[in-house]
Design a protein around this motif. Structure first.
Motif, PDB file in Angstrom:
ATOM      1  N   TYR A 165       0.805  -1.213   0.000  1.00  0.00           N
ATOM      2  CA  TYR A 165       0.000   0.000   0.000  1.00  0.00           C
ATOM      3  C   TYR A 165       0.844   1.272   0.000  1.00  0.00           C
ATOM      4  CZ  TYR A 165      -3.666  -3.315   1.323  1.00  0.00           C
ATOM      5  OH  TYR A 165      -4.527  -4.384   1.351  1.00  0.00           O
ATOM      6  N   GLU A 166       1.964   1.253   0.697  1.00  0.00           N
ATOM      7  CA  GLU A 166       2.814   2.442   0.746  1.00  0.00           C
ATOM      8  C   GLU A 166       3.375   2.764  -0.642  1.00  0.00           C
ATOM      9  OE1 GLU A 166       6.469   4.224   3.491  1.00  0.00           O
ATOM     10  OE2 GLU A 166       5.706   2.192   3.811  1.00  0.00           O
ATOM     11  N   ALA A 167       3.797   1.736  -1.360  1.00  0.00           N
ATOM     12  CA  ALA A 167       4.316   1.938  -2.709  1.00  0.00           C
ATOM     13  C   ALA A 167       3.220   2.424  -3.653  1.00  0.00           C
ATOM     14  CB  ALA A 167       4.930   0.644  -3.234  1.00  0.00           C
ATOM     15  N   LEU A 168       2.036   1.825  -3.548  1.00  0.00           N
ATOM     16  CA  LEU A 168       0.925   2.257  -4.400  1.00  0.00           C
ATOM     17  C   LEU A 168       0.505   3.684  -4.087  1.00  0.00           C
ATOM     18  CD1 LEU A 168      -1.294  -0.982  -4.370  1.00  0.00           C
ATOM     19  CD2 LEU A 168       0.315  -0.220  -6.149  1.00  0.00           C
ATOM     20  N   ALA A 169       0.514   4.058  -2.802  1.00  0.00           N
ATOM     21  CA  ALA A 169       0.152   5.416  -2.413  1.00  0.00           C
ATOM     22  C   ALA A 169       1.143   6.433  -2.953  1.00  0.00           C
ATOM     23  CB  ALA A 169       0.066   5.523  -0.890  1.00  0.00           C
ATOM     24  N   ALA A 170       2.416   6.010  -3.127  1.00  0.00           N
ATOM     25  CA  ALA A 170       3.429   6.895  -3.702  1.00  0.00           C
ATOM     26  C   ALA A 170       3.335   6.948  -5.215  1.00  0.00           C
ATOM     27  CB  ALA A 170       4.825   6.430  -3.285  1.00  0.00           C
ATOM     28  N   GLY A 171       2.568   6.039  -5.814  1.00  0.00           N
ATOM     29  CA  GLY A 171       2.404   6.005  -7.263  1.00  0.00           C
ATOM     30  C   GLY A 171       3.311   5.025  -7.968  1.00  0.00           C
ATOM     31  N   CYS A 172       4.140   4.277  -7.218  1.00  0.00           N
ATOM     32  CA  CYS A 172       5.029   3.295  -7.849  1.00  0.00           C
ATOM     33  C   CYS A 172       4.224   2.130  -8.409  1.00  0.00           C
ATOM     34  CB  CYS A 172       6.057   2.785  -6.846  1.00  0.00           C
ATOM     35  SG  CYS A 172       7.409   3.935  -6.537  1.00  0.00           S
ATOM     36  N   VAL A 173       4.496   1.773  -9.657  1.00  0.00           N
ATOM     37  CA  VAL A 173       3.753   0.680 -10.283  1.00  0.00           C
ATOM     38  C   VAL A 173       4.513  -0.640 -10.184  1.00  0.00           C
ATOM     39  CG1 VAL A 173       2.602   2.254 -11.867  1.00  0.00           C
ATOM     40  CG2 VAL A 173       4.738   1.146 -12.574  1.00  0.00           C
ATOM     41  N   GLY A 174       5.759  -0.610  -9.686  1.00  0.00           N
ATOM     42  CA  GLY A 174       6.544  -1.823  -9.529  1.00  0.00           C
ATOM     43  C   GLY A 174       6.755  -2.163  -8.066  1.00  0.00           C
ATOM     44  N   ILE A 175       6.550  -3.450  -7.715  1.00  0.00           N
ATOM     45  CA  ILE A 175       6.658  -3.907  -6.325  1.00  0.00           C
ATOM     46  C   ILE A 175       7.445  -5.209  -6.323  1.00  0.00           C
ATOM     47  CG2 ILE A 175       5.366  -4.628  -4.280  1.00  0.00           C
ATOM     48  CD1 ILE A 175       3.005  -2.979  -5.548  1.00  0.00           C
ATOM     49  N   GLU A 176       8.277  -5.401  -5.315  1.00  0.00           N
ATOM     50  CA  GLU A 176       9.130  -6.589  -5.252  1.00  0.00           C
ATOM     51  C   GLU A 176       8.875  -7.399  -3.987  1.00  0.00           C
ATOM     52  OE1 GLU A 176      13.904  -7.691  -4.969  1.00  0.00           O
ATOM     53  OE2 GLU A 176      13.248  -5.752  -5.790  1.00  0.00           O
ATOM     54  N   ALA A 177       8.776  -8.721  -4.145  1.00  0.00           N
ATOM     55  CA  ALA A 177       8.587  -9.626  -3.011  1.00  0.00           C
ATOM     56  C   ALA A 177       9.516 -10.828  -3.170  1.00  0.00           C
ATOM     57  CB  ALA A 177       7.139 -10.091  -2.927  1.00  0.00           C
ATOM     58  N   ASP A 178      10.309 -11.112  -2.148  1.00  0.00           N
ATOM     59  CA  ASP A 178      11.174 -12.297  -2.127  1.00  0.00           C
ATOM     60  C   ASP A 178      10.402 -13.443  -1.474  1.00  0.00           C
ATOM     61  OD1 ASP A 178      12.975 -10.484  -3.061  1.00  0.00           O
ATOM     62  OD2 ASP A 178      14.360 -10.613  -1.369  1.00  0.00           O
ATOM     63  N   ILE A 179      10.382 -14.612  -2.105  1.00  0.00           N
ATOM     64  CA  ILE A 179       9.578 -15.720  -1.576  1.00  0.00           C
ATOM     65  C   ILE A 179      10.439 -16.952  -1.303  1.00  0.00           C
ATOM     66  CG2 ILE A 179       7.472 -14.908  -2.692  1.00  0.00           C
ATOM     67  CD1 ILE A 179       7.854 -17.118  -4.799  1.00  0.00           C
ATOM     68  N   TRP A 180      10.027 -17.682  -0.263  1.00  0.00           N
ATOM     69  CA  TRP A 180      10.661 -18.930   0.145  1.00  0.00           C
ATOM     70  C   TRP A 180       9.579 -20.010   0.263  1.00  0.00           C
ATOM     71  CZ3 TRP A 180      16.006 -19.013   1.284  1.00  0.00           C
ATOM     72  CH2 TRP A 180      16.618 -17.754   1.376  1.00  0.00           C
ATOM     73  N   LEU A 181       9.830 -21.158  -0.303  1.00  0.00           N
ATOM     74  CA  LEU A 181       8.907 -22.282  -0.168  1.00  0.00           C
ATOM     75  C   LEU A 181       9.204 -22.995   1.148  1.00  0.00           C
ATOM     76  CD1 LEU A 181       6.704 -24.040  -1.516  1.00  0.00           C
ATOM     77  CD2 LEU A 181       8.573 -25.450  -2.461  1.00  0.00           C
ATOM     78  N   THR A 182       8.167 -23.221   1.941  1.00  0.00           N
ATOM     79  CA  THR A 182       8.357 -23.898   3.224  1.00  0.00           C
ATOM     80  C   THR A 182       8.741 -25.361   3.005  1.00  0.00           C
ATOM     81  OG1 THR A 182       5.984 -24.382   3.315  1.00  0.00           O
ATOM     82  CG2 THR A 182       6.749 -22.383   4.433  1.00  0.00           C
ATOM     83  N   ASP A 183       9.277 -25.954   4.066  1.00  0.00           N
ATOM     84  CA  ASP A 183       9.743 -27.342   3.963  1.00  0.00           C
ATOM     85  C   ASP A 183       8.628 -28.307   3.583  1.00  0.00           C
ATOM     86  OD1 ASP A 183      12.282 -26.490   4.616  1.00  0.00           O
ATOM     87  OD2 ASP A 183      12.036 -26.878   6.762  1.00  0.00           O
ATOM     88  N   ASP A 184       7.407 -28.035   4.038  1.00  0.00           N
ATOM     89  CA  ASP A 184       6.289 -28.927   3.698  1.00  0.00           C
ATOM     90  C   ASP A 184       5.669 -28.578   2.340  1.00  0.00           C
ATOM     91  OD1 ASP A 184       5.008 -26.562   4.219  1.00  0.00           O
ATOM     92  OD2 ASP A 184       3.956 -27.266   6.011  1.00  0.00           O
TER      93      ASP A 184
END
Length: 421
Positions: A165-184
């Motif tokens: 939401y903070e990025a969208l409120a600033a008007g940024c159209v690009g967002i980054e998320a690092d993901i990890w798959l759990t052991d199960d």
């Protein structure tokens, strides 16, 4: 018995100063006693002539007068320097008052007003997701009112106090998320490292579920002005938000789980996809980076909705094109080498220009990550260089400085007006 005559009075000694009784007493004393008796005035101090005494008194008088003159001079000089110091202090204080008044007025003039849209309201009231899922916000039809979308990428967005939401409120159209798959293999956690991952901070709770709610609510609210599914920005409903997903551990293991979680958004036609002939843009574009397997990106040629983050230095490779890639990224130091003495060399500038042009010719968005954040002057020069040469996406960590300030005025009168970087 012999008698002696008393010594004569000094010439300047006045006779009237002697009492007659003293004279008679001294005369009788001389006749009665052989001891020589002198007047009181004769035994005053050491044996000196009256001329010498007068000279000493004169010298003492002159010395006292000279000392008095020196004291007066010193006092005058002290008063003079006190006046000078007082004047300097006065003008110094006045200058400081004027200086900070002007800077304060400039900050007030340049600082954009605080946003009042629905997005800004969410930012001010947001809470971390819990066992119940994503933060549940109250929808407002002014969700993205007066927010101008900008080609900036919220680097490591999950680190922000309010992800998404903070990025969208600033008007940024690009967002980054690092993901990890759990052991199960049942969940995708969002974190920069495995050790800092938390079970409630998932790709769904931080990004996919909030975006799904935004699209579903927006397109049936009074904010929607189109019959088709539109993006989330009122100022430009055709802009697609780019969610860059960084695969941190086993990419081939992550892939099927990510497809499963993206399937509901694809069914609603919210995702940009390639149908075998054309790329159909949706309000949300998914791009894979990090350990994303390029072979799995390419395998589905008729319903491809995860695109690749191509390596910018290898952009001339024909395997990367708009049907399978969206970004073309590189770490800045790996692209141009280290920036020495806070100044880019001409060869470094030319390399950046050629890489941006090559990506643009392929229809991909160039992006440089790990750009300088300090000093501010160097950061801004790099931002200017990239923006002026048409970089596809400006990678930023400081959202406020990148989207709300005029970079020309970040440093004014020796003060950094753009906050912390």
């Amino acid at each position: 018995m012999s008698t002696s005559t008393p010594p004569p009075f000094p010439r300047h000694f006045h006779d009237s100063e002697l009492d007659n009784s003293d004279v008679e007493s001294q005369a009788s004393s001389v006749e009665a006693s052989p001891v020589i008796t002198r007047p009181k005035w004769y035994n005053r101090g050491p044996s000196r002539s009256w001329g010498a005494i007068a000279k000493i008194r004169e010298l003492r008088s002159r010395s006292i007068s000279a000392t008095s003159v020196d004291v007066v001079k010193r006092r005058r000089w002290c008063r003079y320097w006190l006046i000078v110091v007082a004047v300097f202090i006065f003008f110094g204080v006045m200058t400081a008052i004027v200086y900070f008044s002007l800077v304060g007025a400039l900050i007030h003039r340049l600082n954009p007003p605080e946003g009042t849209s629905g997005l800004h309201h969410i930012v001010s009231t947001w809470k971390e997701p819990d066992e119940n899922g994503a933060f549940d916000f109250k929808w407002r039809d002014d969700f993205s009112r007066d927010i101008v979308p900008k080609n900036c990428h919220s680097h490591n967005d999950y680190w922000r106090s309010v992800p998404l939401y903070e990025a969208l409120a600033a008007g940024c159209v690009g967002i980054e998320a690092d993901i990890w798959l759990t052991d199960d293999r049942n969940e995708l956690l969002v974190s920069h490292s495995w050790s800092s991952a938390k079970e409630d901070r998932t790709l769904r709770s931080l990004y996919l579920d909030p975006l799904s709610r935004i699209f579903s609510t927006r397109n049936v609210s009074t904010a929607s002005t189109e019959e088709k599914e539109v993006g989330l920005f009122d100022a430009d409903p055709n802009v697609s938000v780019i969610l860059l997903i960084d695969f941190k551990n086993d990419g081939h293991a992550i892939w099927p789980k990510l497809l499963e979680q993206l399937a509901p958004l694809r069914e609603r036609e919210w995702l940009t996809y390639f149908d075998g002939e054309n790329v159909i843009q949706g309000p949300l574009t998914i791009v894979g980076t990090g350990n994303t397997p390029f072979d799995l990106v390419q395998q589905n040629s008729t319903n491809r909705f995860i695109f690749f983050d191509a390596p910018l230095p290898d952009i001339s490779n024909p395997i990367y094109n708009t049907t399978n890639s969206y970004y073309a990224s590189v770490q800045m130091n790996k692209a141009i080498g280290h920036i020495m003495f806070n100044k880019l060399k001409e060869s470094q500038v030319e390399t950046i220009k050629s890489q941006i042009k090559a990506a643009e010719e392929k229809g991909l968005k160039s992006r440089y990550w790990d750009t300088p954040g300090w000093p501010i002057s160097l950061r801004d020069r790099v931002w200017f260089l990239l923006s002026e040469n048409g970089v596809g996406m400006l990678n930023v960590d400081d959202l406020v400085s990148a989207t709300r300030w005029n970079w020309n005025w970040c440093v004014v009168a020796g003060l950094n007006l753009c906050g912390n970087s």
